[in-house]
Design an enzyme around this catalytic site. Structure first.
Site, PDB file in Angstrom:
ATOM      1  N   SER A 247      49.267  31.625  25.829  1.00 36.78           N
ATOM      2  CA  SER A 247      49.059  32.774  26.716  1.00 36.78           C
ATOM      3  C   SER A 247      48.546  33.988  25.950  1.00 36.78           C
ATOM      4  O   SER A 247      48.329  35.049  26.520  1.00 36.78           O
ATOM      5  CB  SER A 247      50.376  33.126  27.420  1.00 36.78           C
ATOM      6  OG  SER A 247      51.399  33.339  26.471  1.00 36.78           O
TER       7      SER A 247
ATOM      8  N   ASN B 291      62.689  34.406  26.611  1.00 32.73           N
ATOM      9  CA  ASN B 291      62.840  34.563  28.067  1.00 32.73           C
ATOM     10  C   ASN B 291      63.242  35.980  28.466  1.00 32.73           C
ATOM     11  O   ASN B 291      62.655  36.563  29.378  1.00 32.73           O
ATOM     12  CB  ASN B 291      63.878  33.557  28.602  1.00 32.73           C
ATOM     13  CG  ASN B 291      63.430  32.120  28.371  1.00 32.73           C
ATOM     14  OD1 ASN B 291      62.284  31.888  27.997  1.00 32.73           O
ATOM     15  ND2 ASN B 291      64.324  31.167  28.580  1.00 32.73           N
TER      16      ASN B 291
ATOM     17  N   HIS C 115      38.902  51.826  69.032  1.00 28.73           N
ATOM     18  CA  HIS C 115      38.022  50.659  69.246  1.00 28.73           C
ATOM     19  C   HIS C 115      36.614  50.932  68.702  1.00 28.73           C
ATOM     20  O   HIS C 115      35.652  50.310  69.138  1.00 28.73           O
ATOM     21  CB  HIS C 115      37.931  50.273  70.727  1.00 28.73           C
ATOM     22  CG  HIS C 115      39.253  50.195  71.426  1.00 28.73           C
ATOM     23  ND1 HIS C 115      39.909  48.997  71.657  1.00 28.73           N
ATOM     24  CD2 HIS C 115      40.065  51.162  71.924  1.00 28.73           C
ATOM     25  CE1 HIS C 115      41.057  49.242  72.268  1.00 28.73           C
ATOM     26  NE2 HIS C 115      41.178  50.553  72.441  1.00 28.73           N
TER      27      HIS C 115
ATOM     28  N   SER D  64      17.418  50.353  45.746  1.00 31.03           N
ATOM     29  CA  SER D  64      17.041  48.955  45.904  1.00 31.03           C
ATOM     30  C   SER D  64      15.809  48.694  45.054  1.00 31.03           C
ATOM     31  O   SER D  64      14.959  49.573  44.897  1.00 31.03           O
ATOM     32  CB  SER D  64      16.742  48.671  47.376  1.00 31.03           C
ATOM     33  OG  SER D  64      15.813  47.616  47.489  1.00 31.03           O
TER      34      SER D  64
ATOM     35  N   LYS E  21      15.973  53.021  50.105  1.00 35.70           N
ATOM     36  CA  LYS E  21      17.407  52.691  50.195  1.00 35.70           C
ATOM     37  C   LYS E  21      18.300  53.567  49.318  1.00 35.70           C
ATOM     38  O   LYS E  21      17.928  53.985  48.235  1.00 35.70           O
ATOM     39  CB  LYS E  21      17.615  51.217  49.771  1.00 35.70           C
ATOM     40  CG  LYS E  21      17.188  50.195  50.793  1.00 35.70           C
ATOM     41  CD  LYS E  21      17.939  50.240  52.105  1.00 35.70           C
ATOM     42  CE  LYS E  21      19.325  49.668  52.032  1.00 35.70           C
ATOM     43  NZ  LYS E  21      19.351  48.210  52.010  1.00 35.70           N
TER      44      LYS E  21
ATOM     45  N   GLU F  64      31.567  49.956  48.807  1.00 36.30           N
ATOM     46  CA  GLU F  64      31.628  48.528  49.160  1.00 36.30           C
ATOM     47  C   GLU F  64      32.569  47.781  48.220  1.00 36.30           C
ATOM     48  O   GLU F  64      33.344  46.917  48.636  1.00 36.30           O
ATOM     49  CB  GLU F  64      30.229  47.913  49.088  1.00 36.30           C
ATOM     50  CG  GLU F  64      29.279  48.439  50.158  1.00 36.30           C
ATOM     51  CD  GLU F  64      27.832  48.054  49.852  1.00 36.30           C
ATOM     52  OE1 GLU F  64      27.107  48.870  49.261  1.00 36.30           O
ATOM     53  OE2 GLU F  64      27.442  46.927  50.184  1.00 36.30           O
TER      54      GLU F  64
ATOM     55  N   TYR G 152      64.626  30.423  33.741  1.00 32.74           N
ATOM     56  CA  TYR G 152      63.213  30.529  33.381  1.00 32.74           C
ATOM     57  C   TYR G 152      62.512  29.174  33.502  1.00 32.74           C
ATOM     58  O   TYR G 152      63.054  28.137  33.154  1.00 32.74           O
ATOM     59  CB  TYR G 152      63.076  31.038  31.939  1.00 32.74           C
ATOM     60  CG  TYR G 152      61.627  31.113  31.483  1.00 32.74           C
ATOM     61  CD1 TYR G 152      60.854  32.228  31.751  1.00 32.74           C
ATOM     62  CD2 TYR G 152      61.040  30.046  30.802  1.00 32.74           C
ATOM     63  CE1 TYR G 152      59.522  32.298  31.355  1.00 32.74           C
ATOM     64  CE2 TYR G 152      59.708  30.108  30.399  1.00 32.74           C
ATOM     65  CZ  TYR G 152      58.950  31.233  30.677  1.00 32.74           C
ATOM     66  OH  TYR G 152      57.634  31.287  30.291  1.00 32.74           O
TER      67      TYR G 152
HETATM   68  N1  ARG Z   1      54.695  33.186  27.092  1.00 36.73           N
HETATM   69  C1  ARG Z   1      55.875  33.042  27.838  1.00 36.73           C
HETATM   70  C2  ARG Z   1      55.732  33.672  29.242  1.00 36.73           C
HETATM   71  O1  ARG Z   1      54.853  34.395  29.423  1.00 36.73           O
HETATM   72  C3  ARG Z   1      57.017  33.680  27.133  1.00 36.73           C
HETATM   73  C4  ARG Z   1      58.336  33.064  27.414  1.00 36.73           C
HETATM   74  C5  ARG Z   1      58.360  31.694  26.881  1.00 36.73           C
HETATM   75  N2  ARG Z   1      59.652  31.111  26.964  1.00 36.73           N
HETATM   76  C6  ARG Z   1      59.860  29.848  26.727  1.00 36.73           C
HETATM   77  N3  ARG Z   1      61.080  29.417  26.876  1.00 36.73           N
HETATM   78  N4  ARG Z   1      58.905  29.014  26.451  1.00 36.73           N
HETATM   79  O2  ARG Z   1      56.497  33.399  30.130  1.00 36.73           O
END
Ligand code: ARG
Length: 469
Positions: free
Chosen positions: A28, A115, A161, A282, A288, A295, A322
């Site tokens: 991540s 966690n 309306h 445009s 234009k 938008e 978790y």
């Molecule tokens: N990258 C993880 C998340 O965003 C962090 C927590 C990971 N915890 C674990 N037990 N693998 O949730």
């Protein structure tokens, strides 16, 4: 970083390196590096607390703090090397800390888990976003209230309306959005109150056997108190859902306002002009002038509501505590936050830039027999007619005007009397759009005097909030 290094993250049990696709789906770091500053703040507070209760020595704490400070500088200057093999921001920072200070780095993770760490980091991040939304919306409300005050008596058509209904003032219309954004700010402020509890110290899910002081870390990170249940602490993402829900409603408001800007800047309406700063041309049609910013503000609600929908579905049915599914909370939330931020800023710019066109508004305000209700009200007031009957009589008079192709004002008194003989010349005083709006003096009505007063109250209040906020 080699494969064998990666295995060491999990200790002795792991002998093989992760499959390439495993790393790809699992890592991540590409997006959660946005949490780096919050992660450093969390770790700094945690180390301070560990030393205060005697779980680590003051020497170890000092080394940890020094290392974290240096990492902060490396991140700010763009020198920090993020590694995918180290999965996420938490492991990247801890690993660099070990490189910098050696053994004491390994003591930082006492009495915590990723966690509670990620739950804490993300709460800090979302809290920062909530504060930024509040400031951005305050600026937008200011811009609206300034324009509203200047246009307290600028008459325009009010629609229901999308058909001409009754004349209103442009200032009144703008103040309607000030109210909406006030409610949005209220929702963000409410979300902030509920969010502001600290999960740090819940550890993996069950709490810890170490004598930690959760109140200390909570206070150090600006939280009101520690969260009360360790399982809930690591499995709750309500704070993200709630923020996204409030962001979605706010984006709906921005979208409605954008749509009006798009409509009103067309030559057909011609109520507003936007300068070159907020329009594009445009490549083929030289005449234009396109309201692209409006938008795009109109469209942003799609991704923001999409983020809410996405996370609702991720969280639905997840057992406590978790689960890795929850890592999917970040990318969509970041995208939604960025989208709302840019949309609020662009809308503020457009409001400051927009030039109302009072002549076009005034002319359109008279279309469609928009003062017919004023005529009916006059019949009720002056002739003591029941409103239902007055509605009927007015309908016949409008039909007559329509047949002759003239406005109500232009109809002769004898024509009106052919429908209701008791009508007098005095009726003409209520048929102009100016008199119509001026008569709407009921609380929250569109009378210029009301609008001027509300705009003034808003401006004073917003200025105070900006100073104290
Ligand atoms: N990258 C993880 C998340 O965003 C962090 C927590 C990971 N915890 C674990 N037990 N693998 O949730």
């Amino acid at each position: 970083m080699t494969d064998s290094d990666a295995n060491k993250m999990w200790g002795g049990r792991f002998q093989m390196s992760p499959a390439e696709i495993m790393e790809q789906i699992n890592a991540s770091i590409d997006f959660d590096k946005r949490l780096a500053r919050d992660d450093l703040a969390g770790s700094t507070a945690h180390a301070e607390m560990l030393a205060a209760v005697g779980i680590i020595t003051n020497e170890d704490k000092s080394a940890i703090h020094k290392g974290l400070k240096q990492i902060g500088e490396e991140i700010e200057s763009g020198k920090f090397q993020y590694s995918r093999a180290l999965e996420d921001v938490h492991m990247n920072i801890e690993s660099r800390l070990k490189e910098l200070i050696g053994e004491p780095a390994g003591r930082l993770h006492t009495a915590r888990s990723r966690n509670d760490q990620v739950a804490t980091d993300f709460r800090l991040y979302v809290r920062g976003q909530l504060d930024a939304f509040d400031a951005g919306l305050t600026a937008l409300q200011m811009a609206l209230a300034v324009k509203a005050k200047a246009n307290a008596a600028t008459v325009m058509p009010g629609f229901t309306h999308l058909q001409p209904a009754q004349p209103v003032t442009f200032g009144h219309h703008l103040l309607a959005y000030v109210e909406m954004f006030a409610r949005d700010r209220g929702r963000f402020q409410d979300a902030r109150k509920r969010l502001n509890e600290c999960p740090l110290g819940a550890a993996a899910l069950a709490g810890t056997s170490f004598p930690i002081d959760r109140a200390q870390t909570a206070a150090a990170l600006g939280f009101d108190r520690p969260t009360a249940n360790s399982l809930d602490s690591v499995s709750d993402r309500d704070f993200v859902l709630e923020t996204l829900a409030a962001a979605t409603i706010c984006a709906v408001h921005l979208s409605r306002m954008s749509e009006e800007i798009v409509l009103w800047t067309t030559p057909q309406f011609g109520f507003l002009k936007l300068s070159d700063r907020f329009t594009t041309g445009s490549s083929i049609m030289p005449q234009k002038r396109n309201p692209d910013a409006a938008e795009l503000c109109r469209a942003k609600v799609g991704r923001i509501a999409g983020a809410l929908n996405s996370l609702v579905i991720v969280m639905k049915g997840l057992p406590l505590a978790y689960s890795k599914d929850m890592q999917e909370d970040k990318e969509v939330a970041f995208d939604a936050f960025d989208s709302l931020t840019v949309a609020v800023a662009a809308m503020t710019g457009m409001v400051e830039d927009m030039q109302p066109q009072p002549d076009a508004m005034r002319k359109a305000a008279g279309y469609g027999y928009s003062t017919a209700t004023d005529l009916a009200d006059w019949l009720v007031r002056e002739l003591k007619m029941p409103f239902r009957q007055a509605h009927h009589v007015t309908g016949s008079i409008v039909a007559l005007a329509e047949k002759q192709g003239v406005d109500l004002e232009a109809l002769s008194i004898s024509d009106m009397r052919s429908v209701e003989p008791r009508i007098t010349d005095a009726v003409f005083s209520v048929l102009s759009v100016e008199n119509s709006v001026a008569s709407r003096t009921s609380y929250a009505g569109t009378a210029p005097h009301n609008v001027e007063k509300s705009a003034g109250i808003w401006l004073a209040q917003l200025e105070k909030q900006r100073q104290t906020g």
